[in-house]
Design an enzyme around this catalytic site. Structure first.
Site: not given
Ligand code: PAF
Length: 316
Positions: A38, A189, A40-41, A192
Site C-alpha cells: 500500500h 495504512l 506506506g510500503h 489488514r
C-alpha cells in the site's frame, strides 16, 4: 510483465544480484514486506530509490511470525499487484521466495530472539511473533548483504527490535525508520485494513482519533500519563466494534512503561485493537524540545496522492 522490475525467487540469484551491485560500487536498499503493498510500503520503496542503486523489495508472508490462531492463511496475497506497485515506486528487484526456499527443512532450528524489547506491547499478546520477525529479517540481511533496510514507524516496536538486532549482531545494515502513513481520514495504512467491512472501517477511525486527541492534549500542556491513557481508552470505548488489546505509554528506547510525562524522555503512546477480524495497531511518537512536545503522528495521503505531515489536533 512489462514493469521493468525483475522478480527473483531464488536465494542464490538474489545474492548474486546484490553482490554484483556492490562490486560495481552501488548501494543496495532492502524493503522487507509481506506483500499486499500500500502507500506506506510505496513510501519506503521511494525512499530507498532516492538513495540506493539497487532496490530490493522482499515479498514473503513469513509463516513463523504468525501464531496458530492468527491470519496466516487469510493474509492478503497479490504478487502481480505488488510487482506493479514496487516497480512504479522505483524498485529493481522483487524477491518473492516460496516458503520452501526460505525454510527448506520446515521451521528453522535456529531462531533469533531479542530479549526485553519483545516482552511488552505486541510481544506480550503475540507470543513468538517477534522471534519470527527477527529470524526472517536476519535471514534477509544475510542473503542481501550490506545494505540499508527500510521499515515504517507504524510497527514502532518492530523497528526498535530490528535496530537492536542489527546493533547486537553487528549486521552490516543501516536501519532506516520512515514515517507512519495514514489514509486521508487518519486510519493508519495496513494490509489488514482489507479485512474491514464498511461499518468496521468507519469504527476503526477511532484509533487515530484517540491518538490525535492525545497529541492535542500534550500540546495543551497535559503531563499526566494516566490522564492521557484514560482519554485514549475512553475514545476506544465509544466504539462497540472496537475491542482494545492494549493502550500503553512507553519510552522509545527500552519500551518500558512510563508513569510520568517528564517533558524530556522521548516516548511512544502505542495501541492495538481488534476490529472485526482485523488486528490493528497505531501510535504517537513524542520527542521534546525544551519541554515542548514534538508529536509525530506520521503523514497522510493528500488529495493528489502526495504525503502531508499530520498536525496534532482534532481529527478531520
Ligand atoms: O512488517 C512486516 O511486514 C514484517 O514483519 C516483515 C518485517 C516483512 C518481516 O516479515
Amino acid at each position: 510483465m512489462s514493469t521493468g522490475v525483475e522478480v527473483v525467487t531464488g536465494i542464490a540469484e538474489l545474492r548474486r544480484r546484490c553482490d554484483a551491485a556492490r562490486a560495481s560500487g552501488g548501494r543496495v536498499g532492502l524493503v522487507p514486506t509481506m506483500g499486499a503493498l500500500h502507500a506506506g510500503h510505496r513510501s519506503l520503496v521511494r525512499a530507498a530509490a532516492a538513495r540506493d542503486d539497487l532496490v530490493v523489495v522482499s515479498v514473503f508472508v513469513n509463516p513463523i511470525q504468525f501464531g496458530p490462531q492468527e491470519d496466516l492463511a487469510a493474509y492478503p496475497r497479490d504478487l502481480a499487484g505488488d510487482v506493479r506497485v514496487a516497480s512504479e515506486a522505483g524498485a529493481h528487484v522483487v524477491f518473492a521466495p516460496a516458503v520452501e526456499e526460505m525454510y527448506p527443512g520446515g521451521p528453522p532450528r535456529t531462531t533469533v530472539h531479542v530479549a526485553g524489547l519483545t516482552a511488552r506491547l505486541c510481544g506480550a499478546h503475540r507470543p513468538g511473533h517477534f522471534d519470527g520477525v527477527t529470524t526472517v529479517v536476519t535471514k534477509l540481511c544475510a542473503i542481501v548483504g550490506a545494505c540499508r533496510a527500510y521499515f515504517g514507524r507504524k510497527d514502532f516496536q518492530q523497528l526498535r527490535v530490528v535496530e537492536q538486532l542489527v546493533a547486537d549482531l553487528n549486521l552490516p545494515v543501516e536501519v532506516v525508520g520512515r514515517p507512519l502513513v495514514r489514509e486521508p481520514d487518519g486510519l493508519a495504512l495496513s494490509s489488514r485494513n482489507a479485512y474491514l467491512s464498511v461499518e468496521e472501517r468507519t469504527a476503526a477511525r477511532v484509533l487515530s482519533r484517540a491518538l490525535f486527541d492525545a497529541a492535542a492534549r500534550l500540546e495543551e500542556g497535559v503531563r499526566d500519563a494516566d490522564e492521557l491513557l484514560g482519554a485514549v481508552r475512553r475514545h476506544l470505548a465509544c466504539e462497540p466494534a472496537v475491542r482494545p488489546e492494549y493502550v500503553e505509554l512507553v519510552d522509545v528506547d527500552r519500551l518500558e512503561p512510563l508513569t510520568a510525562v517528564d517533558g524530556s524522555t522521548p516516548m511512544v503512546l502505542a495501541l492495538a485493537a481488534h476490529v472485526g477480524r482485523a488486528r490493528l495497531i497505531d501510535n504517537l511518537v513524542v520527542d521534546w524540545d525544551a519541554g515542548r512536545p514534538r508529536c509525530d503522528l506520521g503523514v497522510r495521503v493528500g488529495p493528489s496522492g502526495e504525503l502531508q505531515r499530520v498536525a496534532p489536533g482534532p481529527a478531520s
